[in-house]
Write an enzyme that holds these catalytic residues in place. Structure first.
Site: not given
Ligand code: GLA
Length: 370
Positions: A99, A124, A195-196, A335
């Site tokens: 974010r 993202h 983002h797996s 991640e």
């Molecule tokens: C990341 C964010 C989560 C969510 C996922 C996707 O991990 O930190 O809050 O947004 O992506 O759903």
């Protein structure tokens, strides 16, 4: 400390000609663009399938302790499901993973507003981030898959024409290496990751709450109600965020902890303990073990942070591969990345990329059994 001993540097060696690489069709988008599927397979039978839409890993087959192969990443069967999906399954995420508060930041004295798509915040990469773009693929002679995406100046509000090149290499020792490189023609901010969602029992085989997790981190970043870091670097000691020794997420996820409530589970960034940055050096960030199948996954990276997300937003509406519903906690994400909201947090390492500089980072997932 156990994990610190383990976290000795590992030098990246030149990969042996690794996997075989095969291309097939994965369908067309509604506007007629073809999406390809690449299958990487090594001599041990480990296999990764990656599509050019979002550069997403759609399946990852690794052996359990009996040698039986199982697909350990969440995903869908069809392109239509990926186009409609909201969970970033397997995808490359950019320009800015996680974010940016209110989608605003100032860079070199100029203010920018990037697209917001998560309440008042940008998440993202915005409405159509790198996960929703078709990447250009090239098969390299050693079986590496190279994916390139050119993001235009102003796309999603971000400055600079940016070229991102990501390679996926599957080695014969069951490592999947992800190498990210990017250059820009104007100052910009950049934070790329994959983002797996993993479930070492197998995708769709229940939840991940009983997996044993170790995180090489003394500190984590508490968040506010919008999941933006408050800026405090909090010691994990005495909190449910202490994973310096193997613990299951299920053990403490329901504790009446303010941060767990705000995250609706674990959805935070940990500050990785790593020796001085050195080009080409990776260190162990996390280890996950699943005791029934014996599968072990280790995450090595050169990045300063790791977002550990326990699939809190999954609610069963996503029907995954084979029609299996993915309920809450059906997968976990690790991640590797810079800290969320870094463009607005002076105390965090900078995520600025300037013309003439090269963004160059590696994350490696190493699979074994116990
Ligand atoms: C990341 C964010 C989560 C969510 C996922 C996707 O991990 O930190 O809050 O947004 O992506 O759903």
């Amino acid at each position: 400390m156990q994990l610190r001993l383990l976290s000795l540097f590992t030098l990246i060696t030149v990969a042996m000609p690794a996997a075989t690489l095969q291309k097939s069709d994965f369908g067309k988008t509604p506007d007629g663009a073809a999406v390809a599927l690449y299958t990487l397979k090594n001599s041990k039978g480990m296999e990764a399938r990656i599509i050019t839409y979002g550069g997403a890993i759609v399946s990852l087959k690794t052996p359990d302790r009996t040698g039986a192969m199982g697909d350990i990443v969440l995903g869908y069967d069809t392109l239509a499901d990926y186009l409609a999906g909201k969970s970033y399954f397997g995808a490359l995420v950019g320009r800015y993973a996680n974010r940016i508060a209110r989608g605003k930041f100032t860079l070199e004295g100029k203010s920018y507003n990037v697209h917001v798509n998560d309440g008042e915040n940008a998440l993202h990469g915005g409405i159509r981030g790198f996960d929703k773009r078709i990447w250009t693929a090239r098969a390299l002679p050693d079986g590496t898959l190279e994916l390139t995406y050119r993001s235009a100046d102003g796309e999603e509000g971000y400055p600079g024409n940016l070229t991102a090149t990501v390679t996926y290499t599957l080695t014969d020792d069951n490592h999947l290496r992800i190498h990210y490189v990017a250059v820009t023609d104007k100052p910009t901010v950049l934070n790329l990751t994959n983002h797996s969602y993993f479930n070492l029992k197998g995708a769709g085989e229940g939840d991940i709450l009983g997996h044993l997790v170790t995180l090489n981190a003394d500190q984590f970043l508490p968040v506010d109600a919008g999941l933006i870091p408050t800026g405090v670097m909090h010691l994990v000691d005495g909190t449910p965020f202490d994973f310096r020794h193997p613990r299951t997420p299920g053990e403490r996820i329901m504790q009446p902890d303010e941060q767990l409530k705000l995250g609706n589970g674990y959805d935070h960034n940990w500050l990785l303990i790593r020796p001085e940055m050195n080009a080409g050096m990776l260190s162990l960030a996390a280890r996950v073990e699943e005791t029934v199948t014996g599968r072990v996954m280790e995450i090595y990276t050169d990045q300063p942070g790791i977002q550990f997300y326990t699939g809190n937003f999954l609610d069963g509406t996503d029907k995954g591969k084979g029609g299996k519903a993915y309920n809450q906690h059906a997968g976990f994400c690790f991640e590797t990345q810079h800290y969320p909201d870094s463009p607005n947090q002076a105390k965090f390492p900078s995520t600025e990329l300037k013309p003439g500089q090269k963004y160059d980072t590696i994350t490696e997932w190493r699979f074994s059994t116990k």
